[in-house]
Design a protein around this motif. Structure first.
Motif, short mmCIF file in Angstrom:
data_model
loop_
_atom_site.label_atom_id
_atom_site.label_comp_id
_atom_site.label_asym_id
_atom_site.label_seq_id
_atom_site.Cartn_x
_atom_site.Cartn_y
_atom_site.Cartn_z
N ASP A 117 1.81 3.99 6.29
CA ASP A 117 1.10 2.81 6.79
C ASP A 117 1.22 2.67 8.31
O ASP A 117 0.30 2.16 8.95
N THR A 118 2.36 3.07 8.86
CA THR A 118 2.55 3.02 10.31
C THR A 118 3.18 4.31 10.80
O THR A 118 3.99 4.92 10.10
N THR A 165 -0.93 1.24 13.20
CA THR A 165 -1.18 0.84 11.82
C THR A 165 -2.37 1.59 11.25
O THR A 165 -3.43 1.67 11.89
N ARG A 166 -2.18 2.14 10.06
CA ARG A 166 -3.23 2.91 9.40
C ARG A 166 -4.31 1.99 8.85
O ARG A 166 -4.04 0.93 8.30
N PRO A 186 1.54 5.19 0.87
CA PRO A 186 1.09 6.04 1.96
C PRO A 186 -0.11 6.89 1.51
O PRO A 186 -0.20 7.27 0.35
N ALA A 230 0.84 -1.20 0.00
CA ALA A 230 0.00 0.00 0.00
C ALA A 230 0.87 1.25 0.00
O ALA A 230 1.87 1.32 0.69
N GLU A 274 -8.31 2.21 6.69
CA GLU A 274 -8.82 2.81 5.45
C GLU A 274 -9.44 4.18 5.72
O GLU A 274 -10.26 4.35 6.61
N TYR A 305 -5.89 4.99 12.78
CA TYR A 305 -4.68 4.24 13.13
C TYR A 305 -5.01 3.46 14.39
O TYR A 305 -5.82 3.92 15.20
#
Length: 180
Positions: free
Chosen positions: A34-35, A40-41, A22, A20, A43, A60
């Motif tokens: 993503d982090t 952790t991100r 960013p 994915a 949707e 997150y």
């Protein structure tokens, strides 16, 4: 053995190419990876505070920590400071208390910190159906956009992890360059 190696390499290549990207908020140039600090991100979803103030919410999470980053367009004649964003959020919390969503709300406002100019912050504790919770709110304004992070945990011992997230998040926002 050669077949296994080929499958492994194909899988590795697939994982690298499908990783994915960013999240990037085009208008503000804020890239959300993503982090951030071990969180952790999730949707991103669209929302609208009021007509003409569309925004995006980016979640997150980590063990016992839930964070939502909100980025939305604002009318700079109506919202002129990050402190106003904090007050707006705390008013919503009080509405939730009045409607029974929260109980025993205690609000903690603090003076803006000279180490983080342009940012305002506050916190609150409350009880909800899930039990005790503690939330911290950090907000700033960039051009015609409000940027806010609401960080919630049931465990005050998570403060070190939360402060790491805040420091990294503020750095990302402060260094962002709008995409022209």
């Amino acid at each position: 053995m050669k077949t296994v190696l080929i499958f492994f390499m194909c899988g590795l290549l697939s994982a690298i190419t499908s990783a994915a990207q960013p999240f990037s908020h085009m208008e503000t140039g804020i890239p959300l990876p993503d982090t951030i600090a071990g969180t952790t991100r999730g949707e991103a979803t669209n929302y609208e505070v009021s007509t003409g103030e569309p925004g995006v919410a980016i979640p997150y999470h980590a063990n016992e920590i839930e964070i939502t980053v909100f980025i939305r367009r604002i009318d700079p004649k109506k919202i002129t400071s990050a402190a106003m964003l904090i007050d707006e959020t705390l008013a919503t919390v009080k509405q939730l208390e009045a409607s029974g969503g929260y109980s025993n709300v205690k609000v903690f406002k603090s003076a803006d910190d000279s180490a983080t100019p342009g940012w305002s912050k506050a916190a609150f504790t409350a009880r909800s159906d899930q039990g005790f919770l503690m939330s911290m709110i950090y907000a700033t304004i960039r051009s015609d956009y409000a940027i806010k992070a609401r960080i919630t945990t049931p465990n005050p011992k998570n403060n070190d992890s939360i402060q790491k997230f805040v420091a990294e998040f503020q750095k990302i926002v402060n260094e962002a360059k709008p995409k022209a």
